[in-house]
Write a protein that holds these residues in place. Structure first.
Motif, short mmCIF file in Angstrom:
data_model
loop_
_atom_site.label_atom_id
_atom_site.label_comp_id
_atom_site.label_asym_id
_atom_site.label_seq_id
_atom_site.Cartn_x
_atom_site.Cartn_y
_atom_site.Cartn_z
N ASN A 112 0.95 -1.11 0.10
CA ASN A 112 -0.18 -0.14 0.04
C ASN A 112 0.79 1.15 0.07
O ASN A 112 0.53 2.48 -0.52
N VAL A 113 1.90 1.29 0.64
CA VAL A 113 3.09 2.26 0.58
C VAL A 113 3.49 2.61 -0.46
O VAL A 113 3.68 3.86 -1.10
N SER A 114 3.84 1.50 -1.37
CA SER A 114 4.34 1.69 -2.82
C SER A 114 3.38 2.43 -3.56
O SER A 114 3.52 2.91 -4.62
N PHE A 115 2.13 2.18 -3.52
CA PHE A 115 1.14 2.65 -4.38
C PHE A 115 0.74 4.24 -3.96
O PHE A 115 -0.23 4.83 -4.50
N LEU A 116 1.29 4.87 -3.06
CA LEU A 116 1.09 6.17 -2.53
C LEU A 116 1.35 7.11 -3.53
O LEU A 116 2.33 7.09 -4.22
N SER A 117 0.59 7.97 -3.95
CA SER A 117 0.71 9.10 -5.03
C SER A 117 1.73 10.00 -4.20
O SER A 117 2.15 10.07 -3.20
N ARG A 118 2.32 11.11 -5.20
CA ARG A 118 3.22 11.99 -5.00
C ARG A 118 2.63 12.66 -3.65
O ARG A 118 3.30 13.37 -2.71
N ALA A 119 1.38 13.30 -3.95
CA ALA A 119 0.72 14.22 -3.02
C ALA A 119 0.42 13.43 -1.57
O ALA A 119 0.72 14.34 -0.65
N GLU A 120 0.15 12.32 -1.61
CA GLU A 120 0.08 11.55 -0.75
C GLU A 120 1.49 11.32 0.37
O GLU A 120 1.48 11.39 1.45
N ARG A 121 2.52 11.06 -0.62
CA ARG A 121 3.87 10.85 0.06
C ARG A 121 4.29 12.10 0.74
O ARG A 121 4.67 12.47 1.64
N ASP A 122 4.02 13.40 -0.04
CA ASP A 122 4.27 15.01 0.53
C ASP A 122 3.59 14.93 1.61
O ASP A 122 3.97 15.59 2.63
N ALA A 123 2.04 14.38 1.87
CA ALA A 123 1.35 14.88 3.09
C ALA A 123 2.00 13.92 4.23
O ALA A 123 1.89 14.44 5.23
N CYS A 124 2.41 12.81 3.96
CA CYS A 124 3.05 11.89 4.81
C CYS A 124 4.35 12.70 5.53
O CYS A 124 4.54 12.63 6.92
N ARG A 125 4.95 13.23 4.76
CA ARG A 125 6.33 14.00 5.13
C ARG A 125 5.99 15.16 5.99
O ARG A 125 6.52 15.51 6.88
N ARG A 126 4.72 15.94 5.52
CA ARG A 126 4.47 17.15 6.40
C ARG A 126 3.90 16.51 7.61
O ARG A 126 4.10 17.26 8.65
N LEU A 127 3.21 15.76 7.70
CA LEU A 127 2.69 15.06 9.06
C LEU A 127 3.71 14.71 9.71
O LEU A 127 3.73 15.05 11.05
N ALA A 128 4.76 14.15 9.24
CA ALA A 128 5.92 13.51 9.98
C ALA A 128 6.48 14.68 10.81
O ALA A 128 6.91 14.88 11.97
N ARG A 129 6.91 15.72 10.06
CA ARG A 129 7.74 16.91 10.71
C ARG A 129 7.06 17.73 11.45
O ARG A 129 7.33 18.25 12.52
N ARG A 130 5.55 17.71 11.26
CA ARG A 130 4.91 18.63 12.15
C ARG A 130 4.81 17.98 13.64
O ARG A 130 4.84 18.32 14.47
N LEU A 131 4.62 16.25 13.40
CA LEU A 131 4.56 15.77 14.85
C LEU A 131 5.85 15.72 15.46
O LEU A 131 5.90 15.85 16.72
N MET A 132 7.19 15.69 14.74
CA MET A 132 8.20 16.07 15.34
C MET A 132 8.26 17.18 15.90
O MET A 132 8.98 17.24 17.16
N ASP A 133 7.87 18.23 15.53
CA ASP A 133 8.06 19.57 16.05
C ASP A 133 7.15 19.60 17.30
O ASP A 133 7.32 20.11 18.40
N ILE A 134 5.82 18.97 17.19
CA ILE A 134 5.04 18.90 18.55
C ILE A 134 5.68 18.29 19.47
O ILE A 134 5.71 18.60 20.68
N ALA A 135 6.42 17.04 19.09
CA ALA A 135 7.05 16.26 20.27
C ALA A 135 8.13 17.13 20.84
O ALA A 135 8.36 16.88 22.23
N ALA A 136 8.95 17.83 20.02
CA ALA A 136 10.09 18.44 20.43
C ALA A 136 9.54 19.94 21.35
O ALA A 136 10.31 20.03 22.39
N ASP A 137 8.47 20.45 20.93
CA ASP A 137 8.11 21.44 21.93
C ASP A 137 7.42 20.97 23.35
O ASP A 137 7.43 21.76 24.14
N ALA A 138 7.15 19.60 23.31
CA ALA A 138 6.76 19.13 24.55
C ALA A 138 7.78 18.57 25.41
O ALA A 138 7.33 18.18 26.63
N VAL A 139 8.91 18.86 25.13
CA VAL A 139 10.10 18.35 25.93
C VAL A 139 10.07 19.00 27.09
O VAL A 139 10.31 20.48 27.00
#
Length: 248
Positions: free
Chosen positions: A178-205
């Protein structure tokens, strides 16, 4: 006797019909997906087109003889568009408790016009709930839709729930396919989501006694719960093919 008079049999019949149609749709699209794989399609877009058009049937000679088309081009969309609006007005996302993939797809499609409702449905079910529903696999291109919805609607207070959803999806059958069939827009959304989650986790330290944050940098931390979340998120996102430490 009084209780039976309060039962809305018409509503029950509509619910049953929706469940039957959702099950038919799931099976039809699942068959189309395997057919597309056997055909060795050249791109994800071609794969998705085959799945989305699985309900269409070729015209017969009698349909083309007099030039008038008696069959609607998209009978599925015509039959389901109107009921979905009224059902959405009557029910909230929190009221849905799907137990199978077919039931989930039925409920998910009801919220076709509301990304917020879809987001609340994902968060309310959680990672473990979604893993049980999609233990065989996440079909019909839903994984990409999940990523788009989470990326668009993520709230800082739901960060832990979002990570749990990502982890739960990564433990479903045929996840790598299923990951291999993700479109470019969906992969970009996944990266944005991951980086935002990282920022939220870092701010919570939390800060230590000296007033300094216990971190290794803007995206990492050690010795606290925030650091645990960061490390967990990194390991989960590797399964999605996303390196959260790489530059934008």
């Amino acid at each position: 006797m009084g209780d039976s008079e309060d039962i809305n049999f018409a509503a029950l019949e509509r619910e049953l019909q929706c469940a039957v149609e959702a099950d038919k749709k799931y099976r039809r699209e699942n068959d189309a997906k395997f057919r597309a794989i056997r055909q060795n399609v050249g791109s994800y877009e071609e794969f998705r087109d085959i799945v989305l058009a699985s309900h269409l049937k070729p015209l017969e000679r009698k349909d083309k003889r007099d030039g008038s088309r008696k069959q609607p081009w998209n009978s599925i969309a015509s039959a389901t568009r109107q009921p979905s609006t009224s059902q959405h007005e009557e029910m909230e996302a929190s009221e849905f408790h799907p137990r199978t993939a077919a039931e989930f797809i039925r409920d998910w499609r009801r919220f076709g016009g509301s990304t917020e409702d879809r987001y609340r449905l994902l968060v309310s079910l959680g990672g473990e709930g979604l893993r049980r529903i999609f233990v065989a696999e996440v079909g019909a291109g839903l994984l990409g839709e999940f990523l788009l919805v989470l990326s668009e609607c993520l709230r800082p207070t739901d960060a832990a729930s979002a990570v749990a959803v990502l982890e739960g999806m990564s433990r479903t059958g045929r996840f790598g396919l299923n990951v291999s069939f993700l479109s470019r827009a969906e992969r970009d959304a996944c990266r944005r989501l991951a980086r935002r989650l990282m920022d939220i986790a870092a701010d919570a330290v939390p800060e230590n006694a000296g007033g300094q944050a216990m971190s290794r940098g803007p995206r990492g931390a050690t010795g606290h719960r925030g650091g645990d979340v960061v490390e967990k998120l990194k390991s989960v996102m590797q399964l999605y093919g996303v390196d959260v430490d790489s530059p934008e």
